[in-house]
Write an enzyme that holds these catalytic residues in place. Structure first.
Site, PDB file in Angstrom:
ATOM      1  N   HIS A 207      57.074  30.187  19.394  1.00 25.29           N
ATOM      2  CA  HIS A 207      56.200  30.074  18.223  1.00 25.29           C
ATOM      3  C   HIS A 207      55.622  31.450  17.863  1.00 25.29           C
ATOM      4  CE1 HIS A 207      56.427  25.741  18.784  1.00 25.29           C
ATOM      5  NE2 HIS A 207      55.763  25.582  17.657  1.00 25.29           N
ATOM      6  N   HIS A 249      51.450  27.802  27.023  1.00 28.85           N
ATOM      7  CA  HIS A 249      51.844  29.148  27.440  1.00 28.85           C
ATOM      8  C   HIS A 249      50.730  29.875  28.174  1.00 28.85           C
ATOM      9  CE1 HIS A 249      55.657  29.442  25.270  1.00 28.85           C
ATOM     10  NE2 HIS A 249      55.084  28.750  24.311  1.00 28.85           N
TER      11      HIS A 249
HETATM   12  C1  LIG Z   1      64.679  22.729  17.578  1.00 26.46           C
HETATM   13  C2  LIG Z   1      64.370  24.027  16.939  1.00 26.46           C
HETATM   14  C3  LIG Z   1      65.075  24.383  15.709  1.00 26.46           C
HETATM   15  C4  LIG Z   1      63.502  24.899  17.468  1.00 26.46           C
HETATM   16  C5  LIG Z   1      62.743  24.699  18.703  1.00 26.46           C
HETATM   17  C6  LIG Z   1      61.415  25.333  18.498  1.00 26.46           C
HETATM   18  C7  LIG Z   1      60.582  25.290  19.748  1.00 26.46           C
HETATM   19  C8  LIG Z   1      60.161  23.995  20.248  1.00 26.46           C
HETATM   20  C9  LIG Z   1      60.276  26.445  20.366  1.00 26.46           C
HETATM   21  C10 LIG Z   1      59.454  26.534  21.582  1.00 26.46           C
HETATM   22  O1  LIG Z   1      58.336  27.242  21.255  1.00 26.46           O
HETATM   23  P1  LIG Z   1      57.378  27.762  22.388  1.00 26.46           P
HETATM   24  O2  LIG Z   1      58.180  28.678  23.255  1.00 26.46           O
HETATM   25  O3  LIG Z   1      56.287  28.496  21.653  1.00 26.46           O
HETATM   26  O4  LIG Z   1      56.842  26.579  23.106  1.00 26.46           O
END
Ligand SMILES: CC(C)=CCC/C(C)=C/COP(=O)(O)O
Length: 288
Positions: A207, A249
């Site tokens: 994110h 995180h």
């Molecule tokens: C399914 C798609 C297209 C993207 C996944 C995005 C996601 C869940 C990322 C994890 O984010 P963090 O590392 O911030 O938790």
């Protein structure tokens, strides 16, 4: 990364210090003296442990050299020399261990929306809204839709490159997560929607990378009024903060994520697909 398993000795007391075993960081007690029969990975941990280093210093090679003369043991001197090397823990390792300890401690303190009954549990829905606003699916879907709907060449060029940037971000984050394999904080509830298998890992925050890259992209390519520019920056900051408050995180995951996303934008600029590049690519595809 700290092992979230209850086996962890430092959870029940002792100061957190990190060592790496199977690419994972675990707690270990600072108060335990050095055990000569420790397995090699523990000896390695103790090398970065300042208290253990002090304990070892009390039996430094110079002292032991004196005592070894009394025993006259050549092998004893060999061990002392070997230990002499271990007595100089690299400053970087100690600094890194301390930073990781602070990171874990801070992240745990800040995970105030990790569940409904956490101290700020009532803010959890708002944090989850921020989570959705930075999720890959709405960004990919929104960009693809804008690309489809755009009737100007300039608009299509921008949306196409944003789409490429978003896909690049997913790939790069997945690679780093798979290599580093840092587990999410123990207090995290894994109730995120639409995740990849690498998303069981937390370093870096996807994110945060997406937010940083998209903010740079939007500020560079969209003509926005000053208040909107501030709002976009604020949104990215809040997305990052919400990752830690939700317990998803550690602080360093988010900080590194912001830095990585910032750099990813440079990559997008380098790989920029202009209408000319696109025409050339199409021409090549048609001729093949
Ligand atoms: C399914 C798609 C297209 C993207 C996944 C995005 C996601 C869940 C990322 C994890 O984010 P963090 O590392 O911030 O938790």
């Amino acid at each position: 990364m700290p092992s979230p398993k209850a086996k962890n000795p430092a959870r029940s007391g002792g100061s957190p210090v990190f060592g790496s075993s199977n690419s994972r960081y675990d707690f270990m007690s600072l108060t335990k003296p050095l055990n000569r029969s420790s397995p090699p990975h523990l000896v390695q941990r103790q090398a970065s442990d300042p208290t253990a280093a002090r304990l070892r210093a009390s039996e430094s090679p110079t002292r032991r050299r004196g005592s070894s003369s009394s025993t006259g043991s050549a092998s004893g001197q060999g061990i002392a020399e070997e230990d002499g090397i271990r007595l100089n823990p690299s400053f970087v390792r100690v600094a890194l261990s301390s930073l990781l300890a602070i990171d874990l401690w801070m992240s745990k303190q800040l995970g105030v929306c990790a569940c409904e009954d956490s101290s700020w549990g009532s803010m959890r829905p708002l944090m989850k809204l921020l989570e959705i606003s930075g999720h890959g699916i709405p960004w990919l879907a929104g960009t693809a839709y804008s690309l489809y709907k755009s009737d100007s060449a300039a608009g299509q060029e921008i949306m196409l490159n944003l789409l490429m940037g978003l896909l690049l971000d997913l790939v790069l984050v997945a690679i780093v997560k798979a290599v580093v394999r840092r587990r999410r904080p123990a207090h995290n509830r894994m109730d995120m929607f639409a995740t990849f298998s690498v998303d069981t890992y937390s370093f870096p925050s996807g994110h945060a990378t997406r937010a940083a890259m998209c903010v740079r992209f939007l500020l560079a390519h969209l003509v926005l009024a000053a208040p909107l520019r501030v709002l976009v920056l604020l949104w990215a900051g809040l997305v990052g903060l919400s990752r830690v408050l939700l317990g998803r995180h550690n602080v360093t995951d988010v900080m590194f994520g912001f830095w990585m996303g910032y750099c990813q934008y440079n990559l997008v600029e380098m790989l920029w697909i202009s209408p000319q590049t696109l025409q050339g690519l199409m021409g090549q595809l048609a001729s093949n």
